[in-house]
Design a protein around this motif. Structure first.
Motif, short mmCIF file in Angstrom:
data_model
loop_
_atom_site.label_atom_id
_atom_site.label_comp_id
_atom_site.label_asym_id
_atom_site.label_seq_id
_atom_site.Cartn_x
_atom_site.Cartn_y
_atom_site.Cartn_z
N GLY A 193 -35.39 37.81 -19.73
CA GLY A 193 -33.56 37.50 -19.83
C GLY A 193 -33.42 37.69 -18.84
O GLY A 193 -31.66 37.28 -18.45
N TYR A 222 -25.51 43.19 -26.66
CA TYR A 222 -26.60 42.29 -27.11
C TYR A 222 -28.37 43.48 -27.69
O TYR A 222 -27.64 45.17 -27.81
CB TYR A 222 -27.86 41.34 -26.08
N SER A 239 -28.26 38.48 -30.38
CA SER A 239 -29.03 38.33 -29.05
C SER A 239 -29.76 39.07 -28.43
O SER A 239 -29.68 40.21 -28.37
CB SER A 239 -27.61 38.16 -27.83
N TYR A 283 -30.21 39.04 -25.68
CA TYR A 283 -30.66 38.72 -23.87
C TYR A 283 -28.71 39.23 -23.71
O TYR A 283 -28.22 38.95 -25.04
CB TYR A 283 -30.90 37.62 -23.71
N LYS A 306 -25.57 38.47 -22.08
CA LYS A 306 -24.75 36.91 -21.83
C LYS A 306 -23.96 37.10 -20.73
O LYS A 306 -23.46 38.27 -20.61
CB LYS A 306 -23.45 37.19 -23.06
N GLY A 307 -23.88 35.77 -19.80
CA GLY A 307 -23.17 36.47 -18.77
C GLY A 307 -21.49 36.81 -18.86
O GLY A 307 -21.64 35.98 -19.38
N LYS A 362 -20.40 31.51 -19.96
CA LYS A 362 -21.81 31.25 -20.67
C LYS A 362 -21.35 29.83 -21.25
O LYS A 362 -20.86 29.37 -21.74
CB LYS A 362 -21.23 32.00 -22.34
N GLU A 406 -31.23 32.96 -22.15
CA GLU A 406 -31.58 34.42 -20.32
C GLU A 406 -30.10 33.79 -19.91
O GLU A 406 -29.19 33.22 -20.08
CB GLU A 406 -33.32 33.21 -19.60
N CYS A 407 -30.11 35.24 -18.58
CA CYS A 407 -29.10 35.93 -18.33
C CYS A 407 -29.45 35.70 -16.66
O CYS A 407 -30.58 36.03 -15.81
CB CYS A 407 -28.42 36.24 -18.14
N THR A 408 -29.02 34.97 -15.82
CA THR A 408 -29.18 35.28 -14.05
C THR A 408 -29.10 36.85 -13.64
O THR A 408 -28.47 37.79 -14.66
CB THR A 408 -28.49 34.25 -13.01
N SER A 457 -25.00 33.14 -18.61
CA SER A 457 -26.41 32.39 -19.83
C SER A 457 -26.21 30.88 -19.81
O SER A 457 -24.83 30.64 -19.53
CB SER A 457 -26.11 33.88 -20.61
N GLU A 460 -27.64 28.84 -22.97
CA GLU A 460 -28.08 28.32 -24.25
C GLU A 460 -27.86 26.68 -24.89
O GLU A 460 -27.41 25.93 -23.91
CB GLU A 460 -26.93 29.42 -25.44
#
Length: 164
Positions: free
Chosen positions: A6, A47, A78, A80, A82-83, A86, A117-119, A125, A127
Motif C-alpha cells: 500500500g 485503516y 480499508s 491501506y 488514505k492519503g 484521496k 494504495e497510498c504514495t 491515495s 481508488e
C-alpha cells in the motif's frame, strides 16, 4: 513488523496501541464484538493493516482469518492508509465508456501505486468508484471533494500539480 504494502510502512504510536488495547478490553466478553472493535480500531488508525488485525484477533480470541474476512468483506474498512488527497476515479458505465479506465491507468503510472494504495509520502491515495453522479461530465475523477470532468489522460499531471 513494518507492512509496506500500500506504499506506506505501518508504524503505530504507544498511544494508538494503548487505545486499541482499551477498545479490545471493553468488548472482550461481548458477543458480536468484532464489528465494533474493527470500527473503533479504524477510527484510531485510519485503516486496518494486518498488524492491527492480528492484535484484534489475539485480543478477542478469534481466528485471524475471520478478522481478515470481515475487513475485506465490508467496504467501510480499508486495508491501506488514505492519503492527504484521496483520488477517486469513476469507473461507472458512462465514465468508463468515455475513457475513465485510461485515466485510472495513467494515475497508477504517474503516482507509482496501484488502486487502493497510498504514495509513500502519504500525499495521494487512489481508488476506483462506481458513480459520483456527474455522468454529464464523464469521465470524472475526484480529489477529496474537488470534481474534475471531461478529462483525458494528459490532464492528470496538471491536476496533480495543484496538490503538490
Amino acid at each position: 513488523m513494518a507492512n509496506t504494502k500500500g506504499g506506506v510502512a505501518f508504524h503505530d504510536t504507544p498511544e494508538q496501541a494503548a487505545k486499541l488495547q482499551e477498545i479490545i478490553a471493553a468488548h472482550k466478553n461481548d458477543k458480536g464484538a468484532l464489528m465494533p472493535v474493527l470500527q473503533q480500531a479504524q477510527e484510531v488508525y485510519g485503516y486496518l493493516p494486518i498488524e492491527v488485525q492480528t492484535v484484534i484477533a489475539e485480543g478477542l480470541e478469534v481466528p485471524l482469518e475471520e478478522v481478515y474476512g470481515v475487513v475485506t468483506f465490508y467496504a467501510q474498512f480499508s486495508l491501506y492508509p488514505k492519503g492527504q488527497y484521496k483520488i477517486s476515479v469513476c469507473l461507472g458505465t458512462a465514465c468508463y465508456v468515455k475513457g475513465s479506465g485510461d485515466l485510472y491507468d495513467r494515475l497508477q503510472q504517474v503516482l507509482g501505486i496501484g488502486g487502493g494504495e497510498c504514495t509513500p509520502d502519504g500525499k495521494f491515495s487512489l481508488e476506483a468508484c462506481r458513480c459520483v453522479g456527474a455522468c454529464g461530465l464523464a469521465p470524472v475523477m475526484m480529489v477529496n471533494e474537488d470534481v474534475y470532468g471531461k478529462l483525458v489522460p494528459d490532464d492528470i499531471p496538471g491536476i496533480l500539480a495543484k496538490y503538490a
